[in-house]
Write a protein that holds these residues in place. Structure first.
Motif, PDB file in Angstrom:
ATOM      1  N   MET A 122       0.833  -8.728  -8.190  1.00 38.67           N
ATOM      2  CA  MET A 122      -0.002  -8.556  -7.003  1.00 38.67           C
ATOM      3  C   MET A 122      -0.439  -7.109  -6.818  1.00 38.67           C
ATOM      4  SD  MET A 122      -0.441 -11.539  -5.755  1.00 38.67           S
ATOM      5  CE  MET A 122      -1.091 -11.203  -4.131  1.00 38.67           C
ATOM      6  N   CYS A 123       0.359  -6.181  -7.289  1.00 38.15           N
ATOM      7  CA  CYS A 123       0.050  -4.758  -7.108  1.00 38.15           C
ATOM      8  C   CYS A 123      -1.055  -4.247  -8.026  1.00 38.15           C
ATOM      9  CB  CYS A 123       1.313  -3.912  -7.267  1.00 38.15           C
ATOM     10  SG  CYS A 123       2.389  -3.996  -5.825  1.00 38.15           S
ATOM     11  N   SER A 124      -1.698  -5.140  -8.759  1.00 35.32           N
ATOM     12  CA  SER A 124      -2.817  -4.706  -9.605  1.00 35.32           C
ATOM     13  C   SER A 124      -4.091  -4.508  -8.793  1.00 35.32           C
ATOM     14  CB  SER A 124      -3.051  -5.695 -10.752  1.00 35.32           C
ATOM     15  OG  SER A 124      -3.465  -6.934 -10.252  1.00 35.32           O
ATOM     16  N   THR A 125      -4.076  -4.916  -7.511  1.00 32.02           N
ATOM     17  CA  THR A 125      -5.209  -4.663  -6.619  1.00 32.02           C
ATOM     18  C   THR A 125      -4.677  -4.068  -5.317  1.00 32.02           C
ATOM     19  OG1 THR A 125      -5.135  -6.822  -5.511  1.00 32.02           O
ATOM     20  CG2 THR A 125      -6.483  -6.665  -7.526  1.00 32.02           C
ATOM     21  N   PHE A 126      -5.542  -3.361  -4.604  1.00 29.67           N
ATOM     22  CA  PHE A 126      -5.115  -2.784  -3.330  1.00 29.67           C
ATOM     23  C   PHE A 126      -4.818  -3.873  -2.304  1.00 29.67           C
ATOM     24  CE2 PHE A 126      -7.637   0.904  -4.999  1.00 29.67           C
ATOM     25  CZ  PHE A 126      -6.540   1.710  -5.234  1.00 29.67           C
ATOM     26  N   THR A 127      -5.580  -4.944  -2.322  1.00 25.48           N
ATOM     27  CA  THR A 127      -5.315  -6.068  -1.425  1.00 25.48           C
ATOM     28  C   THR A 127      -3.955  -6.682  -1.745  1.00 25.48           C
ATOM     29  OG1 THR A 127      -7.666  -6.534  -1.231  1.00 25.48           O
ATOM     30  CG2 THR A 127      -6.163  -8.311  -0.633  1.00 25.48           C
ATOM     31  N   GLY A 128      -3.659  -6.834  -3.025  1.00 24.46           N
ATOM     32  CA  GLY A 128      -2.357  -7.354  -3.436  1.00 24.46           C
ATOM     33  C   GLY A 128      -1.218  -6.462  -2.983  1.00 24.46           C
ATOM     34  N   MET A 129      -1.413  -5.151  -3.067  1.00 25.47           N
ATOM     35  CA  MET A 129      -0.386  -4.214  -2.608  1.00 25.47           C
ATOM     36  C   MET A 129      -0.108  -4.414  -1.122  1.00 25.47           C
ATOM     37  SD  MET A 129      -1.328  -0.627  -4.436  1.00 25.47           S
ATOM     38  CE  MET A 129      -2.208  -0.695  -5.988  1.00 25.47           C
ATOM     39  N   GLU A 130      -1.177  -4.612  -0.355  1.00 22.67           N
ATOM     40  CA  GLU A 130      -1.017  -4.851   1.088  1.00 22.67           C
ATOM     41  C   GLU A 130      -0.243  -6.145   1.341  1.00 22.67           C
ATOM     42  OE1 GLU A 130      -1.666  -2.836   3.703  1.00 22.67           O
ATOM     43  OE2 GLU A 130      -2.143  -1.364   2.151  1.00 22.67           O
ATOM     44  N   LEU A 131      -0.517  -7.177   0.558  1.00 27.89           N
ATOM     45  CA  LEU A 131       0.217  -8.439   0.707  1.00 27.89           C
ATOM     46  C   LEU A 131       1.698  -8.265   0.370  1.00 27.89           C
ATOM     47  CD1 LEU A 131      -2.420 -10.894  -0.786  1.00 27.89           C
ATOM     48  CD2 LEU A 131      -1.705 -10.736   1.608  1.00 27.89           C
ATOM     49  N   VAL A 132       1.995  -7.476  -0.647  1.00 26.01           N
ATOM     50  CA  VAL A 132       3.398  -7.209  -1.002  1.00 26.01           C
ATOM     51  C   VAL A 132       4.074  -6.435   0.127  1.00 26.01           C
ATOM     52  CG1 VAL A 132       4.947  -6.040  -2.631  1.00 26.01           C
ATOM     53  CG2 VAL A 132       2.978  -7.344  -3.482  1.00 26.01           C
ATOM     54  N   LYS A 133       3.385  -5.418   0.659  1.00 24.87           N
ATOM     55  CA  LYS A 133       3.945  -4.658   1.789  1.00 24.87           C
ATOM     56  C   LYS A 133       4.206  -5.575   2.976  1.00 24.87           C
ATOM     57  CE  LYS A 133       1.791  -0.904   2.937  1.00 24.87           C
ATOM     58  NZ  LYS A 133       0.822   0.206   3.112  1.00 24.87           N
ATOM     59  N   HIS A 134       3.262  -6.479   3.240  1.00 27.73           N
ATOM     60  CA  HIS A 134       3.418  -7.423   4.352  1.00 27.73           C
ATOM     61  C   HIS A 134       4.622  -8.348   4.110  1.00 27.73           C
ATOM     62  CE1 HIS A 134       2.254  -9.798   7.798  1.00 27.73           C
ATOM     63  NE2 HIS A 134       2.323 -10.893   7.055  1.00 27.73           N
ATOM     64  N   THR A 135       4.829  -8.749   2.874  1.00 28.35           N
ATOM     65  CA  THR A 135       5.967  -9.597   2.520  1.00 28.35           C
ATOM     66  C   THR A 135       7.278  -8.858   2.771  1.00 28.35           C
ATOM     67  OG1 THR A 135       4.662 -10.803   0.886  1.00 28.35           O
ATOM     68  CG2 THR A 135       7.058 -10.911   0.652  1.00 28.35           C
ATOM     69  N   ILE A 136       7.327  -7.592   2.427  1.00 29.84           N
ATOM     70  CA  ILE A 136       8.534  -6.784   2.681  1.00 29.84           C
ATOM     71  C   ILE A 136       8.774  -6.651   4.179  1.00 29.84           C
ATOM     72  CG2 ILE A 136       9.579  -4.493   2.428  1.00 29.84           C
ATOM     73  CD1 ILE A 136       8.012  -4.309  -0.288  1.00 29.84           C
ATOM     74  N   ILE A 137       7.714  -6.448   4.939  1.00 32.28           N
ATOM     75  CA  ILE A 137       7.846  -6.358   6.400  1.00 32.28           C
ATOM     76  C   ILE A 137       8.384  -7.664   6.961  1.00 32.28           C
ATOM     77  CG2 ILE A 137       6.526  -6.190   8.559  1.00 32.28           C
ATOM     78  CD1 ILE A 137       4.725  -4.121   7.049  1.00 32.28           C
TER      79      ILE A 137
END
Length: 145
Positions: A122-137
């Motif tokens: 997911m971290c291959s795109t900036f949107t994916g990075m945001e989704l990963v951050k949201h998942t951690i939150i």
């Protein structure tokens, strides 16, 4: 400075004195930061190439750093920004899971809330990075991720 800690993790040195985060990105990370990313995330060159949106050939070329006093090779600004932001997300995972090893495991396993993709994918795109951050939150707040 924004992402100063991440810069230090990737380069093993303090961030240079620049006017802004954007100036730091535009100057590019030193090429030897590639080895630190590989080590931190426990990934191979192919995964790193996808993560930074570079070819594997370019990754291999970056690993040859000139020591003769000539200008050190640097990542381009897109790859530099991606590297810093991925490491920020990875640090968030370390903070939640309590260790680098546990974060590496989590980053490499498919996650239902990410459409059965790994956080690394997911971290291959900036949107994916945001989704990963949201998942951690969500995990931090006791929600299933």
């Amino acid at each position: 400075m924004l992402l100063a800690k991440e810069y230090s993790l990737l380069t093993n040195q303090a961030p240079p004195k620049v006017a802004s985060f954007e100036d730091l990105i535009n100057s590019g990370l030193p090429a030897d930061s590639v080895d630190n990313i590989l080590s931190l995330l426990k990934i191979d060159r192919e995964e790193l190439a996808q993560l930074l949106n570079l070819s594997t050939r370019r990754i291999a070329q970056l690993r040859v750093v000139k020591k003769d006093g000539s200008e050190v090779q640097r990542l381009n600004k897109d790859a530099s920004e991606r590297a810093l932001r991925v490491i920020k997300v990875f640090e968030d995972a370390i903070a939640y899971f309590g260790s680098q090893e546990k974060a590496q495991i989590w980053f490499s396993r498919p996650n239902i809330s990410l459409g059965d993709k790994t956080p690394l994918e997911m971290c291959s795109t900036f949107t994916g990075m945001e989704l990963v951050k949201h998942t951690i939150i969500k995990l931090q707040h006791g929600m299933t991720a």
